[in-house]
Design a protein around this motif. Structure first.
Motif, PDB file in Angstrom:
ATOM      1  N   MET A 102      38.493  54.053  43.204  1.00  0.00           N
ATOM      2  CA  MET A 102      39.757  54.485  43.848  1.00  0.00           C
ATOM      3  C   MET A 102      39.047  54.752  45.423  1.00  0.00           C
ATOM      4  N   GLY A 103      37.639  54.616  45.633  1.00  0.00           N
ATOM      5  CA  GLY A 103      37.274  54.843  46.938  1.00  0.00           C
ATOM      6  C   GLY A 103      37.637  53.485  47.839  1.00  0.00           C
ATOM      7  N   ASN A 104      37.410  52.343  47.154  1.00  0.00           N
ATOM      8  CA  ASN A 104      37.485  50.948  47.561  1.00  0.00           C
ATOM      9  C   ASN A 104      38.855  50.100  47.419  1.00  0.00           C
ATOM     10  N   ALA A 105      39.511  50.581  46.209  1.00  0.00           N
ATOM     11  CA  ALA A 105      40.595  49.628  45.610  1.00  0.00           C
ATOM     12  C   ALA A 105      41.614  49.571  46.644  1.00  0.00           C
ATOM     13  N   SER A 106      42.328  48.593  46.805  1.00  0.00           N
ATOM     14  CA  SER A 106      43.610  48.357  47.835  1.00  0.00           C
ATOM     15  C   SER A 106      44.909  49.043  47.099  1.00  0.00           C
ATOM     16  N   VAL A 107      44.719  49.554  45.857  1.00  0.00           N
ATOM     17  CA  VAL A 107      46.056  49.974  45.272  1.00  0.00           C
ATOM     18  C   VAL A 107      45.271  51.353  44.617  1.00  0.00           C
ATOM     19  N   THR A 108      45.766  52.651  45.364  1.00  0.00           N
ATOM     20  CA  THR A 108      45.366  53.765  44.817  1.00  0.00           C
ATOM     21  C   THR A 108      46.398  54.868  44.246  1.00  0.00           C
ATOM     22  N   ARG A 109      47.702  54.353  44.366  1.00  0.00           N
ATOM     23  CA  ARG A 109      48.735  55.176  43.899  1.00  0.00           C
ATOM     24  C   ARG A 109      49.730  54.114  43.381  1.00  0.00           C
ATOM     25  N   ASN A 110      50.689  54.677  42.645  1.00  0.00           N
ATOM     26  CA  ASN A 110      52.072  53.700  42.371  1.00  0.00           C
ATOM     27  C   ASN A 110      52.747  53.655  43.295  1.00  0.00           C
ATOM     28  N   GLY A 111      53.293  52.433  43.650  1.00  0.00           N
ATOM     29  CA  GLY A 111      54.326  52.090  44.796  1.00  0.00           C
ATOM     30  C   GLY A 111      53.524  51.066  45.727  1.00  0.00           C
ATOM     31  N   GLN A 112      52.190  51.071  45.604  1.00  0.00           N
ATOM     32  CA  GLN A 112      51.106  50.128  46.274  1.00  0.00           C
ATOM     33  C   GLN A 112      50.990  48.875  45.751  1.00  0.00           C
ATOM     34  N   LEU A 113      50.918  47.716  46.297  1.00  0.00           N
ATOM     35  CA  LEU A 113      50.918  46.582  45.788  1.00  0.00           C
ATOM     36  C   LEU A 113      49.420  45.955  46.198  1.00  0.00           C
ATOM     37  N   LEU A 114      48.791  44.959  45.295  1.00  0.00           N
ATOM     38  CA  LEU A 114      47.496  44.632  45.410  1.00  0.00           C
ATOM     39  C   LEU A 114      47.421  43.863  46.809  1.00  0.00           C
ATOM     40  N   ASN A 115      46.146  44.021  47.260  1.00  0.00           N
ATOM     41  CA  ASN A 115      46.031  43.081  48.484  1.00  0.00           C
ATOM     42  C   ASN A 115      45.853  41.626  48.165  1.00  0.00           C
ATOM     43  N   PRO A 116      46.646  40.581  48.559  1.00  0.00           N
ATOM     44  CA  PRO A 116      46.531  39.350  48.174  1.00  0.00           C
ATOM     45  C   PRO A 116      44.824  38.780  48.435  1.00  0.00           C
ATOM     46  N   ASP A 117      44.254  39.365  49.332  1.00  0.00           N
ATOM     47  CA  ASP A 117      42.653  38.826  49.568  1.00  0.00           C
ATOM     48  C   ASP A 117      41.832  39.469  48.317  1.00  0.00           C
ATOM     49  N   ASP A 118      42.337  40.382  47.623  1.00  0.00           N
ATOM     50  CA  ASP A 118      41.403  40.873  46.491  1.00  0.00           C
ATOM     51  C   ASP A 118      41.060  39.665  45.559  1.00  0.00           C
ATOM     52  N   VAL A 119      39.713  39.684  45.268  1.00  0.00           N
ATOM     53  CA  VAL A 119      39.211  38.864  44.200  1.00  0.00           C
ATOM     54  C   VAL A 119      39.300  39.542  42.883  1.00  0.00           C
ATOM     55  N   THR A 120      40.186  38.538  41.966  1.00  0.00           N
ATOM     56  CA  THR A 120      40.298  39.269  40.626  1.00  0.00           C
ATOM     57  C   THR A 120      39.300  38.433  39.699  1.00  0.00           C
ATOM     58  N   VAL A 121      39.481  39.522  38.564  1.00  0.00           N
ATOM     59  CA  VAL A 121      38.390  38.782  37.275  1.00  0.00           C
ATOM     60  C   VAL A 121      38.843  37.381  36.957  1.00  0.00           C
ATOM     61  N   GLY A 143      58.049  40.809  42.435  1.00  0.00           N
ATOM     62  CA  GLY A 143      58.444  39.247  42.489  1.00  0.00           C
ATOM     63  C   GLY A 143      57.475  38.284  42.040  1.00  0.00           C
ATOM     64  N   VAL A 144      57.895  37.081  41.830  1.00  0.00           N
ATOM     65  CA  VAL A 144      56.972  36.273  41.027  1.00  0.00           C
ATOM     66  C   VAL A 144      56.347  34.995  41.789  1.00  0.00           C
ATOM     67  N   THR A 145      56.605  35.075  43.078  1.00  0.00           N
ATOM     68  CA  THR A 145      56.113  34.139  44.071  1.00  0.00           C
ATOM     69  C   THR A 145      55.277  34.708  45.314  1.00  0.00           C
ATOM     70  N   GLU A 146      55.275  36.000  45.204  1.00  0.00           N
ATOM     71  CA  GLU A 146      54.420  36.372  46.369  1.00  0.00           C
ATOM     72  C   GLU A 146      52.879  36.183  46.041  1.00  0.00           C
ATOM     73  N   ASP A 147      52.173  36.398  47.208  1.00  0.00           N
ATOM     74  CA  ASP A 147      50.800  36.133  47.182  1.00  0.00           C
ATOM     75  C   ASP A 147      49.933  37.060  46.393  1.00  0.00           C
ATOM     76  N   ASN A 148      50.421  38.332  45.678  1.00  0.00           N
ATOM     77  CA  ASN A 148      49.713  39.116  44.626  1.00  0.00           C
ATOM     78  C   ASN A 148      50.336  39.074  43.556  1.00  0.00           C
ATOM     79  N   CYS A 149      51.141  38.236  43.257  1.00  0.00           N
ATOM     80  CA  CYS A 149      51.696  38.008  41.757  1.00  0.00           C
ATOM     81  C   CYS A 149      50.539  37.221  40.845  1.00  0.00           C
TER      82      CYS A 149
END
Length: 493
Positions: A102-121, A143-149
């Motif tokens: 949680m010190g470095n994550a782009s989402v730290t609470r509900n209501g926030q959305l993933l940073n599209p630049d995050d590298v996922t597993v 939504g299902v077409t956003e950069d963080n979907c």
């Protein structure tokens, strides 16, 4: 920026092509084991939602039946000191997918959305030739077409909800299969005048997810695959078909009926019929237990299929929950002892809010009957999956690979200096916490308009797992030692 993500993938590709040891991770004290297999193992990660540390039989549950999960643990490895990424849904899932605390994550609470630049597993596993699928609750985009979907974050296949909140209603008007809307007209208008679901009506989302998971495995059996299966069970609302409740009938459990309400929010994606909130439920305790047992049985169906396809020995299965238990659906946490004596629940950074069940099973590779007390957390999944797939781990993550422990080589396991969380909810104080060996340390800062001078709490989990006795004043040297960890865990400006 997206360019940063492209740079990381270019570095990983160059490493895989040329074996450059200084690329990407350079071991980076994140990994100490690689799987020596000619065929890459399939990876299945199953995530329950708001299920407590004590809600599984192998963790001490005596009322709710979970024989399949118990068997996975007994024939694999059970982690006793594993933690979620956060004490609520979305940030915990962000941590799981990105390897960040949680010190470095782009989402730290509900209501926030993933940073599209995050590298996922999932993106990393695709570089190793994995077919990737997510079925259930993503909770990191709208939504299902956003950069963080999911389809834009490394998943070839997606079946589930298009937003976080709608995932909590089990008879949805629609789901999404990639970019195609799958409608369920039979789920319209199936609540009675009191807000309870009419018996025998509608299509249950969890059953759809189980069927989709079986289909995905069947279609992916000839190539390495990663299946992320984040069920919404047992998150409120509490409801399930009547037949699933039968094994809990006649036990004379106490019940406090729940009226309709809670969890409602008008707006995008929540469906027109759920503005009244979570359903009414006459028997929330029975329903809660039946939902978990239904999930357990569907996990059993997945295991049966793996055996039928003869890929069970090349498939590692992991099971966990996204945070501690919640009683928003009306069931009694106390009756089930869902926190198993731990202090707190969902929305707390005390152990009951973040310590979770975590079991790993890999038939023929992982020795059964193991138990590990190594402090570990959601952000360890990404480097573990990378080691399983033979992918170099990015160097900017917070996790370490748990593969040595999983393979019974604990002597080579790299350990965390500390585990870190931070949490602020409503008008409650700001909480920061670290787990260091057997110590749990908090810095708690009240609301500024009252008194913003922080105070400290320190607990020795070896003899005070319920965090009842604050010994910060008795150990000023530890307070002084741990405060810098709180600052170290935050991103540098």
């Amino acid at each position: 920026m997206i360019l940063r993500k492209e740079f990381i993938f270019t570095a990983i590709l160059l490493c895989s092509l040329f074996g450059v040891s200084s690329c990407a991770q350079k071991k980076n004290d994140r990994s100490s084991e690689k799987v020596e297999k000619k065929v890459k193992p399939n990876i299945i990660y199953i995530l329950a939602d708001d299920m407590g540390y004590g809600d599984v039989g192998v963790y001490g549950q005596t009322k709710i039946k979970t024989p399949i999960i118990d068997k996975l643990a007994n024939e694999g490895i059970k982690f006793t000191d594993h933690y979620s990424g956060q004490t609520v849904c979305s940030p915990s899932r962000c941590s799981l997918m990105t390897g960040m605390h949680m010190g470095n994550a782009s989402v730290t609470r509900n209501g926030q959305l993933l940073n599209p630049d995050d590298v996922t597993v999932s993106e990393l596993l695709k570089t190793a030739g994995y077919k990737t699928g997510i079925i259930g609750k993503w909770g990191l985009s709208e939504g299902v077409t956003e950069d963080n979907c999911p389809n834009q974050q490394g998943f070839d296949h997606y079946f589930g909800f298009d937003n976080q909140g709608f995932a909590h209603f089990y008879y949805p008007e629609y789901l999404w299969r990639n970019h195609t809307k799958v409608e369920y007209p039979e789920n319209l208008g199936i609540r009675d005048e009191n807000g309870a679901y009419k018996k025998g009506k509608g299509t249950y989302s969890h059953d759809e997810f189980a069927e989709e998971a079986l289909k995905f495995i069947n279609e992916s059996k000839d190539e390495p695959f990663f299946l992320y299966l984040p069920f919404a069970i047992p998150h409120a609302e509490l409801t399930i078909q009547e037949d699933a409740k039968e094994e809990y009938r006649g036990l004379n459990w106490p019940e406090t009926p729940k009226e309709v309400g809670g969890g409602a929010r008008k707006g995008h994606g929540y469906g027109s019929q759920y503005t009244d909130g979570y359903c009414a439920q006459e028997e929330p305790n029975i329903t809660y237990a039946a939902m978990i047992t239904r999930m357990d049985k569907n996990i059993g169906r997945i295991i049966d299929l793996l055996e039928e396809l003869d890929i069970d020995e090349n498939t590692i299965i992991m099971f966990a929950s996204d945070n501690g238990p919640s009683d928003e659906g009306g069931q009694s946490i106390k009756f089930f002892d869902s926190s198993k004596g731990l202090r707190g629940k969902k929305r707390d950074l005390y152990e009951g809010g973040i310590r979770i069940p975590f079991v790993v099973n890999w038939k023929g590779t992982v020795k059964g009957g193991q138990e590990s007390s190594i402090p570990s957390a959601f952000w360890d999944f990404l480097p573990t999956a990378c080691d399983l797939a033979g992918v170099d781990t990015p160097n900017n993550i917070d996790g370490v690979s748990l593969l040595p422990t999983i393979l019974g080589k604990s002597e080579t396991q790299i350990k965390h200096k500390y585990l870190y969380w931070e949490w602020k909810h409503g008008k409650r104080p700001q909480y920061e916490a670290v787990r260091v060996d057997n110590w749990k340390f908090f810095r708690i800062t009240p609301e500024k308009e009252k008194n913003n001078k922080p105070y400290y709490e320190l607990y020795n989990l070896d003899n005070d797992i319920s965090e009842t006795t604050n010994i910060a004043k008795e150990h000023p040297e530890l307070v002084e030692k741990f405060i810098p960890y709180l600052e170290e865990a935050k991103p540098k400006s």
